[in-house]
Motif scaffolding. Structure first.
Motif, PDB file in Angstrom:
ATOM      1  N   SER A  72      13.537  -8.498   8.926  1.00  0.00           N
ATOM      2  CA  SER A  72      13.146  -9.184   7.685  1.00  0.00           C
ATOM      3  C   SER A  72      12.284  -8.183   7.152  1.00  0.00           C
ATOM      4  O   SER A  72      11.626  -7.439   7.485  1.00  0.00           O
ATOM      5  N   ASP A  73      12.283  -8.306   5.673  1.00  0.00           N
ATOM      6  CA  ASP A  73      11.347  -7.799   4.837  1.00  0.00           C
ATOM      7  C   ASP A  73      10.220  -8.599   4.336  1.00  0.00           C
ATOM      8  O   ASP A  73       9.925  -9.598   4.455  1.00  0.00           O
ATOM      9  N   VAL A  74       9.080  -7.939   4.676  1.00  0.00           N
ATOM     10  CA  VAL A  74       7.430  -8.265   4.381  1.00  0.00           C
ATOM     11  C   VAL A  74       6.845  -7.417   3.176  1.00  0.00           C
ATOM     12  O   VAL A  74       6.946  -6.290   3.324  1.00  0.00           O
ATOM     13  N   THR A  76       3.186  -6.091   1.993  1.00  0.00           N
ATOM     14  CA  THR A  76       1.573  -5.844   2.224  1.00  0.00           C
ATOM     15  C   THR A  76       0.961  -6.072   0.865  1.00  0.00           C
ATOM     16  O   THR A  76       1.312  -6.817  -0.059  1.00  0.00           O
ATOM     17  N   MET A  77      -0.526  -6.308   1.357  1.00  0.00           N
ATOM     18  CA  MET A  77      -1.393  -6.649   0.294  1.00  0.00           C
ATOM     19  C   MET A  77      -1.135  -5.945  -0.789  1.00  0.00           C
ATOM     20  O   MET A  77      -1.540  -6.303  -2.000  1.00  0.00           O
ATOM     21  N   ASP A  78      -0.938  -4.506  -0.858  1.00  0.00           N
ATOM     22  CA  ASP A  78      -0.916  -3.604  -1.978  1.00  0.00           C
ATOM     23  C   ASP A  78       0.555  -3.727  -2.581  1.00  0.00           C
ATOM     24  O   ASP A  78       0.939  -2.543  -3.284  1.00  0.00           O
ATOM     25  N   LYS A  79       1.212  -4.877  -2.324  1.00  0.00           N
ATOM     26  CA  LYS A  79       2.655  -4.979  -2.705  1.00  0.00           C
ATOM     27  C   LYS A  79       3.710  -3.951  -2.449  1.00  0.00           C
ATOM     28  O   LYS A  79       4.379  -3.728  -3.140  1.00  0.00           O
ATOM     29  N   LYS A  80       3.738  -3.733  -1.035  1.00  0.00           N
ATOM     30  CA  LYS A  80       4.523  -2.364  -0.635  1.00  0.00           C
ATOM     31  C   LYS A  80       5.495  -3.322   0.302  1.00  0.00           C
ATOM     32  O   LYS A  80       4.979  -4.000   1.069  1.00  0.00           O
ATOM     33  N   THR A  81       6.880  -2.957   0.378  1.00  0.00           N
ATOM     34  CA  THR A  81       7.787  -3.565   0.971  1.00  0.00           C
ATOM     35  C   THR A  81       8.095  -2.694   2.566  1.00  0.00           C
ATOM     36  O   THR A  81       7.925  -1.786   2.278  1.00  0.00           O
ATOM     37  N   ILE A 125       0.733  -9.364   7.744  1.00  0.00           N
ATOM     38  CA  ILE A 125       0.971  -8.210   7.244  1.00  0.00           C
ATOM     39  C   ILE A 125       0.477  -8.179   5.607  1.00  0.00           C
ATOM     40  O   ILE A 125       0.020  -7.380   4.855  1.00  0.00           O
ATOM     41  N   SER A 126       0.928  -9.505   5.011  1.00  0.00           N
ATOM     42  CA  SER A 126       0.348  -9.629   3.692  1.00  0.00           C
ATOM     43  C   SER A 126      -1.251  -9.685   3.359  1.00  0.00           C
ATOM     44  O   SER A 126      -1.629  -9.430   2.351  1.00  0.00           O
ATOM     45  N   SER A 127      -1.980  -9.664   4.336  1.00  0.00           N
ATOM     46  CA  SER A 127      -3.403  -9.438   4.337  1.00  0.00           C
ATOM     47  C   SER A 127      -4.080  -8.022   4.543  1.00  0.00           C
ATOM     48  O   SER A 127      -5.087  -7.811   4.705  1.00  0.00           O
TER      49      SER A 127
END
Length: 286
Positions: A72-74, A76-81, A125-127
């Motif tokens: 799955s795609d996630v 990151t906090m700096d908007k990187k896939t 990962i989003s954090s």
């Protein structure tokens, strides 16, 4: 007829006996249901009994199981896939809760695990910045995911033992660009460390040179003082020697010999002396 009836009775007894026996193996739970509700749980290996035709038996796995999540795609906090691919090790810890909440369905449990683990991976990962995510792939990320999951699966009688990341990488279309950017950032950091090290080295060198100069200056001052003391002592000794009439003649004689020796250094020398010279008087016997 009598023998036929007896045979039928024996068959019925055997059927009833076989249907009343419950065999539990080491790697499974046996759930005894009566009218659809769980009335007993067999969690130890061995034989037990149930009421034929009234009670039924469900089997649940007791061993450690593995569930493979889909890639799955996630973000990151700096908007990187990034692409995440993980698997989960889990087991049934409370068969009664498992039966009550998931109707004894392993597939249903895996559906819950999929949602919980995916949300945990996405939240963790989003954090984090992309660089932090990449640097934590060796184990730190899995620990954070497990902390985020916590005890959320306990309500289903399920324990998640561990979440392991098989792959956590960049999409192919921007992988090279990200790696080049990371290399450039690391080079800048290395250059900063090198410059700071060179500055510290120069400070240490200047301090050392200053200490060496001070030490040399002190040593030269001490040497000059010692030399001056030596010369003063020499002059004092000479003054004492020449101040005594009994020694003056002897020292004059020695000094004349030393002067003559210096005059003949180098060979083939001729010395012309006046007749009143102490050296001439030495040779002439005056």
């Amino acid at each position: 007829m009598k023998k036929g009836v007896i045979g039928i009775v024996i068959v019925l007894v055997l059927v009833l006996g076989m249907s009343s026996v419950v065999v539990t193996h080491e790697d499974e739970y046996k759930l005894i249901r009566q009218f659809g509700k769980v009335s007993a749980i067999r969690d130890e290996a061995g034989l037990s009994f149930k009421i034929p035709f009234i009670q039924s038996v469900d089997t649940l796995p007791k061993e450690l199981m593995i569930y493979d999540l889909a890639q799955s795609d996630v973000i990151t906090m700096d908007k990187k896939t990034m692409i995440a691919d993980s698997y989960v090790l889990w087991r049934i810890s409370d068969p009664l809760k498992f039966a009550q909440t998931l109707n004894s369905s392993v597939a249903g449990a895996e559906g819950r695990i999929d949602a919980v683990v995916y949300n945990s991976i996405k939240n963790v990962i989003s954090s984090m910045n992309q660089n932090d995510v990449i640097s934590s792939r060796k184990g730190g990320l899995d620990e954070k995911i497990m902390e985020n999951i916590g005890s959320s699966m306990d309500q289903y009688g399920v324990t998640i033992v561990s979440v392991e990341t098989k792959q956590l990488d960049l999409p192919e279309d921007n992988k090279n660009a990200v790696y080049e950017r990371m290399i450039s950032e690391r080079s800048q950091i290395a250059a900063t460390y090198t410059a700071e090290g060179a500055a510290d080295a120069q400070v240490i060198k200047n301090t050392t040179d200053k200490d060496v100069s001070i030490s040399i200056s002190n040593a030269e001052a001490q040497a000059a003082a010692i030399k001056a003391e030596g010369e003063a002592e020499y002059m004092r000794i000479l003054a004492e020697a020449y101040g005594d009439d009994s020694r003056r003649e002897f020292y004059s004689f020695i000094r004349s010999l030393e002067a003559l020796e210096k005059s003949f250094e180098g060979g083939n020398k001729t010395v012309i002396l006046p007749s009143d010279s102490p050296i001439a008087q030495l040779f002439l016997g005056y």
